[in-house]
Design a protein around this motif. Structure first.
Motif, mmCIF file in Angstrom:
data_model
loop_
_atom_site.group_PDB
_atom_site.id
_atom_site.type_symbol
_atom_site.label_atom_id
_atom_site.label_comp_id
_atom_site.label_asym_id
_atom_site.label_seq_id
_atom_site.Cartn_x
_atom_site.Cartn_y
_atom_site.Cartn_z
ATOM 1 N N GLY A 36 -5.606 5.799 -13.330
ATOM 2 C CA GLY A 36 -6.434 4.705 -12.856
ATOM 3 C C GLY A 36 -5.576 3.576 -12.312
ATOM 4 O O GLY A 36 -4.385 3.762 -12.059
ATOM 5 N N PRO A 37 -6.173 2.388 -12.130
ATOM 6 C CA PRO A 37 -5.423 1.285 -11.516
ATOM 7 C C PRO A 37 -4.317 0.782 -12.432
ATOM 8 O O PRO A 37 -4.563 0.530 -13.609
ATOM 9 C CB PRO A 37 -6.467 0.213 -11.275
ATOM 10 N N GLY A 38 -3.135 0.661 -11.902
ATOM 11 C CA GLY A 38 -2.024 0.120 -12.672
ATOM 12 C C GLY A 38 -0.884 1.085 -12.813
ATOM 13 O O GLY A 38 -1.062 2.243 -13.178
ATOM 14 N N GLN B 176 6.035 4.364 -15.913
ATOM 15 C CA GLN B 176 5.529 3.917 -17.221
ATOM 16 C C GLN B 176 4.041 3.625 -17.122
ATOM 17 O O GLN B 176 3.527 3.419 -16.050
ATOM 18 C CB GLN B 176 6.201 2.596 -17.631
ATOM 19 N N LEU B 177 3.405 3.523 -18.255
ATOM 20 C CA LEU B 177 2.017 3.086 -18.420
ATOM 21 C C LEU B 177 1.009 4.105 -17.862
ATOM 22 O O LEU B 177 1.400 5.146 -17.365
ATOM 23 C CB LEU B 177 1.770 1.719 -17.769
ATOM 24 N N VAL C 147 -1.407 -1.500 -8.131
ATOM 25 C CA VAL C 147 -0.855 -0.245 -7.624
ATOM 26 C C VAL C 147 -1.542 0.890 -8.379
ATOM 27 O O VAL C 147 -1.654 0.849 -9.605
ATOM 28 C CB VAL C 147 0.675 -0.196 -7.820
ATOM 29 N N ALA C 148 -2.003 1.896 -7.657
ATOM 30 C CA ALA C 148 -2.698 3.024 -8.290
ATOM 31 C C ALA C 148 -1.731 3.791 -9.177
ATOM 32 O O ALA C 148 -0.601 4.082 -8.782
ATOM 33 C CB ALA C 148 -3.271 3.943 -7.221
ATOM 34 N N GLY C 149 -2.175 4.099 -10.395
ATOM 35 C CA GLY C 149 -1.340 4.828 -11.338
ATOM 36 C C GLY C 149 -1.881 6.218 -11.603
ATOM 37 O O GLY C 149 -2.886 6.634 -11.018
#
Lengths: 129, 129
Positions: free
Chosen positions: B84-86, B128-129, B79-81
């Motif tokens: 970037g990815p995540g 998060q993240l 999932v795009a964050g």
């Protein structure tokens, strides 16, 4: 560093996409996460000491100053488990956030957004899932 | 059932390999895990109610009888964050273990080893993240 814990959690750590990290303040827990590849980039393979970048983690830091105990959970479908593909582990140990020093320097060099390193000393591992 | 929470955690739930579930007993937390595909098999897509098989979870059950509050964390690199990815999400809500009733029946029908269903009513979601 040698591993004193037992079980196949080091194998799960080579595959887990992320880990959950739980600290507590005497009233209630605080749960955060970190990416597995961030931990693998900073930790020695097979070691019971896990090192990861600390990008925020202010409440985790305050909790660890009060009570060093920490719980970590990790899992991967890519590791064979007792009941088919997939194994998880609950880890117990102690943690600290370093803002200076060698681990913090390495965390900040690899992840410029990090304000330091979260270091977890794993003492016990329990198979899950 | 409609979703009252905000954020993209339902999207992360469609991808997460596993989730961590934290309850507490007034002294310290207890952390368990469940596989994402088990939750997706029993929960209605987009719902704020998560249903998963309870195979053991005796301490989780005792904790929830004392204090219904629960924390859940989930994450996926798919999932795009924001960076970037995540993307990860911390969810807060209330939980219960059902040993009888419709959800328990469905959990046991799908997972014969289950002794019931863990049902989580999610109230708040934090990226998060």
């Amino acid at each position: 560093m040698t591993a004193a814990t037992t079980g196949r959690w080091h194998e799960v750590l080579t595959k887990t996409e992320w880990v959950a990290i739980v600290t507590w303040d005497g009233q209630q827990p605080h749960t955060v996460a970190n990416w597995g590849d961030y931990i693998r980039a900073l930790s020695e393979p097979g070691s019971d000491t896990l090192v990861m970048p600390a990008g925020w983690y202010h409440r985790t830091e305050a909790n660890l100053r009060r009570d060093r105990r920490v719980q970590v959970i990790l899992a991967s479908r890519q590791v064979a488990g007792s009941h088919g593909p997939g194994q998880g582990y609950l880890l117990e140990g102690e943690g600290e956030i370093e803002l200076d020093g060698e681990w913090a320097r390495r965390a900040k060099a690899t992840y410029p957004w990090a304000r330091g390193a979260l270091i977890l000393h794993i003492q016990r591992a329990h198979a899950q899932l």
